[in-house]
Design an enzyme around this catalytic site. Structure first.
Site, PDB file in Angstrom:
ATOM      1  N   ARG A  35       0.830  -1.221   0.000  1.00  0.00           N
ATOM      2  CA  ARG A  35       0.000   0.000   0.000  1.00  0.00           C
ATOM      3  C   ARG A  35       0.855   1.257   0.000  1.00  0.00           C
ATOM      4  O   ARG A  35       0.456   2.274  -0.574  1.00  0.00           O
ATOM      5  CB  ARG A  35      -0.944  -0.014   1.200  1.00  0.00           C
ATOM      6  N   LYS A 198     -17.798 -16.855   1.604  1.00  0.00           N
ATOM      7  CA  LYS A 198     -19.260 -16.837   1.715  1.00  0.00           C
ATOM      8  C   LYS A 198     -19.955 -16.106   0.579  1.00  0.00           C
ATOM      9  O   LYS A 198     -19.391 -15.189  -0.010  1.00  0.00           O
ATOM     10  CB  LYS A 198     -19.640 -16.136   3.015  1.00  0.00           C
ATOM     11  N   GLY A 354      -8.560  -8.622  -0.924  1.00  0.00           N
ATOM     12  CA  GLY A 354      -7.368  -8.952  -0.147  1.00  0.00           C
ATOM     13  C   GLY A 354      -6.829 -10.348  -0.405  1.00  0.00           C
ATOM     14  O   GLY A 354      -5.644 -10.528  -0.658  1.00  0.00           O
ATOM     15  N   GLY A 377     -13.128  -4.138  -0.781  1.00  0.00           N
ATOM     16  CA  GLY A 377     -14.499  -3.664  -0.535  1.00  0.00           C
ATOM     17  C   GLY A 377     -14.903  -2.602  -1.542  1.00  0.00           C
ATOM     18  O   GLY A 377     -16.011  -2.634  -2.086  1.00  0.00           O
TER      19      GLY A 377
HETATM   20  P1  AMP Z   1     -13.398 -13.888   1.347  1.00  0.00           P
HETATM   21  O1  AMP Z   1     -12.799 -12.995   2.409  1.00  0.00           O
HETATM   22  O2  AMP Z   1     -14.866 -14.065   1.452  1.00  0.00           O
HETATM   23  O3  AMP Z   1     -12.922 -13.522  -0.041  1.00  0.00           O
HETATM   24  O4  AMP Z   1     -12.809 -15.345   1.667  1.00  0.00           O
HETATM   25  C1  AMP Z   1     -11.466 -15.675   1.559  1.00  0.00           C
HETATM   26  C2  AMP Z   1     -11.224 -16.904   2.379  1.00  0.00           C
HETATM   27  O5  AMP Z   1     -12.057 -17.942   1.932  1.00  0.00           O
HETATM   28  C3  AMP Z   1      -9.815 -17.437   2.295  1.00  0.00           C
HETATM   29  O6  AMP Z   1      -9.170 -17.276   3.538  1.00  0.00           O
HETATM   30  C4  AMP Z   1      -9.985 -18.923   1.956  1.00  0.00           C
HETATM   31  O7  AMP Z   1      -9.193 -19.780   2.749  1.00  0.00           O
HETATM   32  C5  AMP Z   1     -11.460 -19.152   2.290  1.00  0.00           C
HETATM   33  N1  AMP Z   1     -12.024 -20.269   1.520  1.00  0.00           N
HETATM   34  C6  AMP Z   1     -11.953 -20.466   0.199  1.00  0.00           C
HETATM   35  N2  AMP Z   1     -12.537 -21.635  -0.134  1.00  0.00           N
HETATM   36  C7  AMP Z   1     -12.989 -22.194   1.012  1.00  0.00           C
HETATM   37  C8  AMP Z   1     -13.667 -23.404   1.312  1.00  0.00           C
HETATM   38  N3  AMP Z   1     -13.987 -24.269   0.353  1.00  0.00           N
HETATM   39  N4  AMP Z   1     -13.974 -23.646   2.602  1.00  0.00           N
HETATM   40  C9  AMP Z   1     -13.635 -22.770   3.565  1.00  0.00           C
HETATM   41  N5  AMP Z   1     -12.993 -21.602   3.341  1.00  0.00           N
HETATM   42  C10 AMP Z   1     -12.678 -21.312   2.073  1.00  0.00           C
END
Ligand code: AMP
Length: 397
Positions: A35, A198, A354, A377
């Site tokens: 950054r 999610k 990120g 974001g």
């Molecule tokens: P996000 O912040 O929503 O973009 O999520 C990123 C995180 O999702 C990372 O730390 C990954 O380890 C996690 N992730 C990706 N695929 C999976 C999965 N199949 N089960 C659990 N966590 C996951």
């Protein structure tokens, strides 16, 4: 774009909102200076034109008052090294002591102000606080894309006090131009890849991308909610029960709008959330009860990669699996490789968020994609079609 390219900066006090929200270790060493690097072109421009660069930022999440671990003094040494000149530090960001520190500045000097979020008024968008900040300078530049989606005092409210002297920094204008390039005049096929843990945080972006893209690839933890929505057995995989109906709806919407929605067909599963757990590869809809899906499988990698390699515009936000663990990083790595290959063949690729940025760096792809966004974001909100307060504040007259 109102950027600073042709603005006279000589002798001017130039207040630059940067994003120095960098990760620090327990000894206050910066563990990732991306950054700071991203803010350098604007800072260098101001000082090389004889302006006085006054840098303001937040760092971490302090509780409205001074906390040693969130002091911006920790970044001074690194910044000084990167721009190869002395950088001064003001132990406040408004008030008499800061005004006195600024009055000592010569043309071409750099001063870092203390963390804006030591004042609760920063996040609340306080008018008085914004005015106090504005009184420090002649010119205001916003170069913090990471906080452009927030209507904070230093990112948006302050701009009103600079009706004719507010500008985008090079980073912020570059971010907007890249997003615009992808969204308004995309070369087709246009493919978006959305992953991560999610669905919750990404529903709006998925819906809004349906209006724009030809292909929408879903991976990561959120894919299992879609698999369950298609009556799959997903074992112990991450699932958002309350989003199953929505996932069904999204599949239907994609069909109605002629968008090619690609969900993983197979999955790499583990009997524990650990790198050395027992693993197997199955159809994503046929995961054993005691297993959880932690990465997309080889069949999905192949089909996603082939779509990606044939695309001319690509947006990627969110990993395909738990890429932090060696045994579950293959999906993310190979999707990244496909994006690099497409880019080499002339596609425009934009990576943000990120975790996808961390993945791109981890696997050494940073120089092989067209643009890496500094704001997860903010990028998502822009893709959703929302106006970013930090951008609007500069654009409005
Ligand atoms: P996000 O912040 O929503 O973009 O999520 C990123 C995180 O999702 C990372 O730390 C990954 O380890 C996690 N992730 C990706 N695929 C999976 C999965 N199949 N089960 C659990 N966590 C996951």
């Amino acid at each position: 774009m109102k950027n600073i390219q042709d603005v006279s900066l000589e002798g001017k006090r130039v207040l630059i909102r940067v994003d120095f929200n960098v990760p620090l270790d327990e000894h206050f060493n910066i563990t990732d200076n991306s950054r700071i690097l991203a803010a350098l072109p604007t800072i260098k421009k101001v000082i090389s034109c004889g302006g006085k660069a006054i840098l303001m930022s937040h760092l971490g999440r302090p509780k409205d008052s001074f906390e040693e671990k969130f002091s911006l003094k920790h970044i001074v040494k690194q910044l000084s090294k990167l721009i190869d000149r002395t950088v001064a530090f003001s132990s406040d960001c408004i008030g008499e002591s800061t005004t006195a520190d600024i009055s000592k500045m010569e043309n071409g000097d750099v001063l870092v102000l203390e963390n804006l979020r030591f004042y609760k008024e920063e996040k609340l968008g306080g008018l008085k606080f914004a005015k106090q900040l504005s009184e420090l300078a002649d010119i205001y530049i916003n170069d913090a894309f990471g906080t452009a989606h927030r209507a904070h005092a230093s990112t948006a409210i302050i701009a009103d006090y600079f009706p004719n002297t507010k500008y985008f920094g090079f980073l912020l204008s570059g971010e907007i131009e890249s997003l615009e390039k992808a969204l308004t005049t995309p070369k087709r096929p246009f493919t978006a890849i959305i992953g991560g843990a999610k669905i919750s945080g990404k529903i709006d972006v998925i819906k809004s991308l349906f209006d724009k893209v030809d292909n929408l690839i879903i991976g990561g933890g959120m894919a299992y909610t879609f698999a369950k929505a298609c009556s799959g057995n997903i074992g112990k995989s991450l699932v958002e029960e309350e989003k199953i109906a929505l996932a069904k709806q999204l599949i239907e919407d994609a069909k109605n709008r002629g968008v090619n929605l690609l969900l993983p067909s197979d999955s790499v599963n583990a009997n524990d959330f650990k790198n050395d757990a027992n693993t197997n590869i199955t159809d994503i809809k046929n995961i054993a009860d005691e297993y959880m899906g932690l990465d997309i499988g080889p069949e999905s990698i192949a089909s996603f990669s082939s779509i990606i390699k044939n695309s001319k515009t690509i947006i990627w936000n969110g990993p395909m699996g738990v890429f932090e663990m060696e045994n579950f990083c293959k999906g993310t790595k190979e999707i990244g490789e496909a994006i690099c290959e497409a880019t080499e063949n002339g596609a425009f690729s934009l990576v943000g968020g990120g975790d996808s940025v961390a993945a791109v760096k981890k696997f050494g792809f940073a120089d092989k994609v067209s643009y890496i966004s500094t704001g997860g974001g903010a990028m998502l909100e822009y893709l959703e079609g929302k106006e970013l307060p930090g951008v609007v504040a500069i654009q409005k007259s």
